[in-house]
Design an enzyme around this catalytic site. Structure first.
Site, PDB file in Angstrom:
ATOM      1  CB  CYS A 135      39.850  28.170  41.107  1.00  0.00           C
ATOM      2  SG  CYS A 135      38.342  28.350  40.160  1.00  0.00           S
ATOM      3  CG  HIS A 152      38.345  30.674  44.964  1.00  0.00           C
ATOM      4  ND1 HIS A 152      39.267  31.419  44.251  1.00  0.00           N
ATOM      5  CD2 HIS A 152      37.567  30.066  44.039  1.00  0.00           C
ATOM      6  CE1 HIS A 152      39.052  31.272  42.956  1.00  0.00           C
ATOM      7  NE2 HIS A 152      38.017  30.453  42.799  1.00  0.00           N
ATOM      8  CD  GLU A 154      41.443  32.845  46.742  1.00  0.00           C
ATOM      9  OE1 GLU A 154      41.528  31.654  47.114  1.00  0.00           O
ATOM     10  OE2 GLU A 154      40.973  33.166  45.625  1.00  0.00           O
TER      11      GLU A 154
END
Ligand SMILES: Nc1ncnc2c1ncn2[C@@H]1O[C@H](COP(=O)(O)OP(=O)(O)O)[C@@H](O)[C@H]1O
Ligand SMILES: [Mg+2]
Lengths: 732, 220, 99, 99
Positions: free
Chosen positions: B87, B195, B197
């Site tokens: 990002c 994302h 994560e």
């Protein structure tokens, strides 16, 4: 000259006399300005304080109740939660983006002031109707502002509410709630103590932002047509500054460097310096020349009441100064010593530390001596009852249902709602569920926090006391629907002009309703905010108390059911069947806003909430949704729109049964094998049940009333907001 | 073997702890790298995480790319070290010239936070070697400026050299050719808008990000 | 260039950098505005392009130096040459500043 | 006004709207850029302000109408006069368009 100055500043003649009595002399203009901002409605709560004292505020787990920057509760495992909600209504009416953005910034500071790391925001929004272009412009700008600030500052916005009604035309409501977590022993309070300690101003420089904002913007209604040139200067938020300020402050707290700390909000330095001094029972000298200024030629009163954003006032011992400067330098946060804690009780404003005294005021008089008004109250004329017959004739069931549907995902998809990896249930359901982590180690506790905000001006317009009870009850049920039990409530009371006796009556009734519900449910009120003078062109908004509830989930090992409908599920309605159209979304759709409100039986509600919580935590049901605005029809349609299947239901004879609203009702979808377990649990709790029908197929069928494709429901749900608001502005 | 992953932090970065969490869930060690350092202290891989470095003022990544840390990361990348930009990290890498193209405002001019489907387009990068080409992953996106753009020559060269790492199944932001992630010529620097994560825990909705972190952790 | 300025004394120039997207690069902001205008009742608007301006003052010993400095700030920092281009306007403000 | 144009035929004007923050309004983007410039090696830059430009073409029967239309688009849509001010430049492109 000076005796009319007080009126220009918004002080009454009696208030001016009182100031003279406190000082035992004539106040100078600077002193008068300081009193005027601190004694404004916004800062002093002069119309509401008397009534707020009726709210229950204590429980064994409450660490800090109302009165500090935020309420703090103990949630176990050495972890405390700080929570607060605040309005930014008037600024958002004239500059929606910045008004909302600075509202987010302000509530965040209230939370990290307490030593907590902000981990979640919620926004509760009200705008004029969707067919009004200016209201749409405001709504669009407000949502962009919350998105722009909240995302960039790095705190997820995990839920909220949005509603549109002509009562908010010209006076939107923007309430923002923030929740933070802290190690219980890191709690920091906003007090100065220790003679010789230093007051250090952290963060942005001071400009002419919101000069007079407090007294002019927040304390007096304004008409729609504000002359551009006369508009008070608007505050602009800087989320990047705030992010660095959060990190710097948390590091300062961890290093144990502060005696106390206070954010700068309404009334700026005047409020922060006098509040820390008076809470600590000391005085303070403030050197205004040490305040970094953004613009040349600022005058003492401008510096003292400026509402420039992203500033904090830390009180520290002189020998910690170097360490504090070091941390601030790391985070590129400006830090300047601007004050000294003194013996006595005087707040003195100086042009240098050894220079001229520009103002000298007993610090506590700015708060403790602020006027308290017992303003006259008057019950409005009885509302005429809406006849459900009249509604039935007018209404077309299908098109009514479709008009009542609205998916707020257009709003929350603009908000980062996932940061920090806590969001187990995000926006879009009855309540938000977050993992509860240790605020220092980040380790999971396997417990959860649940948060919800609720408000319903339609109910409160019909009956502010019962309406407010119903709102609290809804919050409790929303928490139950995700398996949580309530721990604390915060509230934001958005009302009209308190000088109008009917508005005062609404406010007082609403507070009584809240007190009654909170006592009944055993929920302490740990904080709140009052926003009055919500009126435009002389018309007051409908009473709009907003409540935020935080609850706890003892074991969070699976995702709560949500609105899931699985093929073959049975649909069962739990709770009493008592409903009416008074204050309902359905009658509002037909332009009728009066009628009767059915009171909630707190005992029954509690029993139902317990039942629901156990069904959720034992994993017996697949889907759940509490009935609220729009009644059974809207709840069914929302569940259908959020899942893959249609439904076929019966035992709903007419539009009234579909759209009527009543307390303590919950809709569940459940595997047929578990139905008996559900029914027997309900029976032993003495909760009535109605078996409504089945999940399956691709149509939305209410026998003898509605038969439409599921797609029709989905489309109405999904497109209402994007169609009305998608156009948008380019200001960002 | 435990890989140590350095996670870059600029003022305004906000996904650093989430990234470390994901790395550690998968058995790696996460280590914060402060923007003013030039010392990568021997990490095995670097993540530039999401957030708003320097407030995203001027352009996302425009100020961050001048930090001392970024020159160290450029050197690390030049020597073949694996670098992942997520990002805002992707934006920083394009500004720094370590990845091609640029990220503009989303079509529709709205910030977008939601879960999307992306397709793995190549297994031949440090981020995807344990994934399978054609595999669909459910990953959250969270950006205002995620609309990948570049000139046609660059686009053709990205395609010809198999450098498109991820594509959106249903383009949410207007990115050219549905591109969600790209890599550099030597395939050790990858940038992506989604994302991963946020997709390493079923309780949060998806575990599809794990395969990407597993690739990164085992990739040197 | 002025005559008689002591060494090290600078002039102050006021600068406008007008940044726009390069030709051929899609302009999402511009097209969003263009799409929304008709629904707001504004017709006949086309080719909308959105750019940004950066205004500042800069010290330099003369116009030439100012120009060089600004160009270098622009190309390395204020614009992203992959997608943007800039038009620079520099004016001498006639202010002299000691250093 | 041109003579000899058929009724309903419009002229095309090219418009530049230069939007900046009103004086006294905080400009976080500008000040962040200003703060970062010295660390990037650029000295002597002050008073940085960031604004935006919107360029487009508009059809109107004459300059007066174009001006009114643009002003209304500006104040209702492109800017919020509470914090921003706009400088409008309109040029006749000499193009004629049927409708
Ligand atoms: N302004 C908003 N910001 C974020 N989330 C929102 C907003 N408005 C609504 N939501 C989300 O949408 C869901 C439905 O909202 P609402 O209809 O008010 O729920 P309910 O009637 O069950 O209280 C809530 O879970 C809420 O979190
Ligand atoms: Mg609810």
């Amino acid at each position: 000259m000076v005796d009319s100055l007080h009126r220009v500043l918004g002080l009454s003649d009696e208030e001016a006399t009182k100031i003279g009595d406190i000082l035992k002399r004539t106040p100078n203009p600077l002193e008068l300005a300081m009193y005027s901002v601190m004694w404004s409605e916004h800062c002093s709560y002069k119309s509401s304080r008397l009534h707020l004292s009726r709210l229950p505020t204590s429980a064994p787990w409450v660490l800090v109740g109302p009165g500090e920057n935020a309420g703090v509760i103990d949630v176990g495992d050495g972890i405390a939660v700080a929570i607060r909600i605040e309005s930014h209504n008037h600024p958002s009416a004239i500059e929606p983006y910045q008004g909302a953005a600075t509202g987010v910034g302000g509530i965040l500071r209230d939370i990290f002031t307490m030593g907590a790391r902000p981990i979640a925001l919620m926004d509760s929004l009200r705008f004029g109707s969707l067919d009004d272009a200016r209201s749409c412009w405001i709504a669009e700008g407000v949502v962009s502002g919350i998105s722009g600030y909240g995302n960039a500052v790095g705190v997820p916005t995990v839920g909220g509410e949005i509603d549109f009604d002509s009562t908010y035309q010209g006076n939107p409501l923007v309430n923002v709630l923030c929740l933070g977590t802290l190690p219980k022993d890191r709690l920091v309070l906003g007090r100065a103590s220790g003679i010789g300690n230093l007051a250090v101003l952290l963060g942005s420089s001071t400009g002419r932002d919101g000069i007079g904002g407090v007294s002019v913007l927040a304390s007096a209604g304004f008409s729609n047509q504000v002359d551009v040139e006369k508009r008070p200067s608007v505050q602009v938020g800087d989320p990047f500054e705030e992010k660095r300020l959060i990190e710097a402050c948390l590091e300062i707290f961890d290093s144990n460097l502060v005696v106390g700390i206070q954010d700068l909000g309404g009334a700026g330095l005047t409020c922060a310096t006098s509040e820390t001094a008076s809470r600590g029972g000391v005085g303070m000298d403030v050197d205004i020349s040490a305040v970094p200024q953004r613009e040349p030629g600022m005058e003492a009163h401008e510096i003292m009441i400026s509402e420039s954003q992203e500033r904090m006032l830390a009180i520290i011992e002189p020998n910690n100064l170097d360490l504090l400067f070091e941390i601030c330098a790391k985070w590129e946060v400006n830090a300047n010593v601007i004050g000294r804690v003194t013996a006595g009780d005087k707040l003195r404003i100086l042009d240098r530390f050894d220079g001229n005294v520009l103002a000298e005021i007993p610090a506590s008089s700015l708060h403790d001596d602020a006027p308290i008004y017992d303003r006259p109250k008057k019950k409005p004329e009885e509302n005429k009852t809406v006849s459900s017959e009249k509604l039935k004739v007018k209404s077309d069931v299908v098109s009514d249902l479709l008009s009542l549907l609205s998916d707020p995902s257009w709003v929350y998809s603009q908000y980062d709602h996932q940061l920090f990896l806590n969001t187990v249930v995000g926006p879009g359901y009855d309540a938000t569920v977050l993992k509860l982590r240790d605020p220092v180690s980040g380790l999971e506790t396997n417990k959860g926090l649940a948060i919800t905000t609720d408000g319903n001006h339609r109910w409160c317009a019909v009956n502010p006391r019962v309406g407010t009870k119903l709102i609290v009850a809804e919050g409790v049920m929303n928490l139950s629907c995700v398996g949580a039990h309530p721990l604390a409530l915060v509230n934001c009371l958005n009302f009209g002009n308190p000088e109008n006796p009917e508005v005062m009556w609404e406010l007082s009734e609403s507070i009584d309703g809240m007190a009654e519900a909170c006592e009944g449910f055993g929920i302490p009120v740990v904080g709140g905010n009052v926003s009055l003078y919500n009126e435009s062109s002389g018309v007051n908004i409908s009473p709009t108390p907003i409540v935020g509830l935080v609850g706890k989930i003892e074991e969070l090992h699976r995702k709560p059911p949500g609105f899931e409908l699985l093929e073959g599920n049975r649909l069962v309605l739990l709770g009493p069947s008592h409903i009416d159209v008074g204050g309902s979304l359905w009658s509002a759709l037909h332009g009728l806003n009066s009628g009767e409100l059915i009171d909630v039986d707190l005992e029954t509600h509690k029993v139902l909430a317990d039942l629901v919580r156990s069904l959720v935590s034992d994993g017996i049901i697949d889907g759940i949704h509490d009935l609220s605005a729009g009644g059974l029809g809207v709840a069914l349609a929302e569940m259908v729109a959020k899942s893959k299947f249609g439904i076929t239901v019966a035992r709903i004879p007419d539009a009234l049964s579909l759209f009527g609203e009543g307390p303590s009702r919950v809709l569940v979808s459940i595997n047929s094998e578990n139905v008996n377990e559900l029914l027997s649990r309900a029976e032993s709790a003495n909760i009535p049940t109605t078996r409504l029908g089945l999940v399956g197929g691709d149509r939305f069928i209410v026998k003898d009333l509605i038969d439409v494709p599921k797609e029709t429901i989905d489309l109405a749900f999904l497109t209402q907001l994007p169609n009305a608001l998608g156009v948008g502005t380019v200001s960002a | 073997m435990t890989a140590t992953v350095g996670v870059a932090v600029f003022p305004g970065t906000n996904c650093e702890l989430d990234s470390i969490h994901a790395v550690e869930t998968l058995g790696g060690d996460g280590k914060i790298l402060w923007h003013s350092t030039k010392n990568l202290s021997g990490v095995d891989a670097v993540i530039i995480p999401g957030g708003f470095a320097h407030g995203d003022y001027l352009r996302p990544g425009a100020i961050a790319r001048f930090s001392p840390l970024m020159s160290a990361i450029a050197k690390f990348a030049k020597n073949g070290g694996p670098v992942l930009g997520i990002c805002n990290g992707f934006q920083v890498l394009t500004e720094a010239g370590l990845l091609p193209g640029a990220l503009q405002k989303n079509n529709g001019l709205k910030f977008l936070c939601k879960t999307v489907q992306v397709r793995v387009e190549t297994e031949n990068t440090t981020l995807t070697r344990k994934a399978e080409k054609g595999m669909e992953l459910s990953l959250p996106i969270n950006h205002f400026e995620g609309n990948f753009t570049c000139d046609l020559d660059t686009l053709n060269s990205l395609i010809d050299h198999d450098r498109v790492v991820l594509r959106y199944c249903d383009n949410p932001n207007g990115s050219i050719d549905d591109i969600a992630g790209v890599c550099n010529e030597t395939r050790n620097v990858v940038g992506l808008m989604p994302h991963p994560e946020r997709a390493c825990d079923l309780l949060l909705g998806s575990e599809d990000g794990k395969v990407l972190f597993e690739s990164l952790l085992g990739s040197n | 260039m002025r005559i008689g300025l002591a060494v090290g004394v600078s002039l102050v120039f006021s600068v406008l950098v007008d940044v726009s997207l390069r030709k051929g690069i899609a302009d999402p902001a511009g097209s969003t505005i263009e799409r929304s205008l008709p629904t707001l009742g504004f017709l006949g608007v086309r080719d909308v392009g959105v750019g940004k301006t950066i205004r500042f003052t800069i010290e330099a010993e003369g116009e030439e130096e100012a120009k060089n400095k600004v160009e270098s700030i622009c190309s390395t920092f204020l614009t992203n040459p992959v997608i943007e281009e800039a038009k620079i306007t520099i004016e001498n403000t006639d202010q002299v500043e000691g250093n």
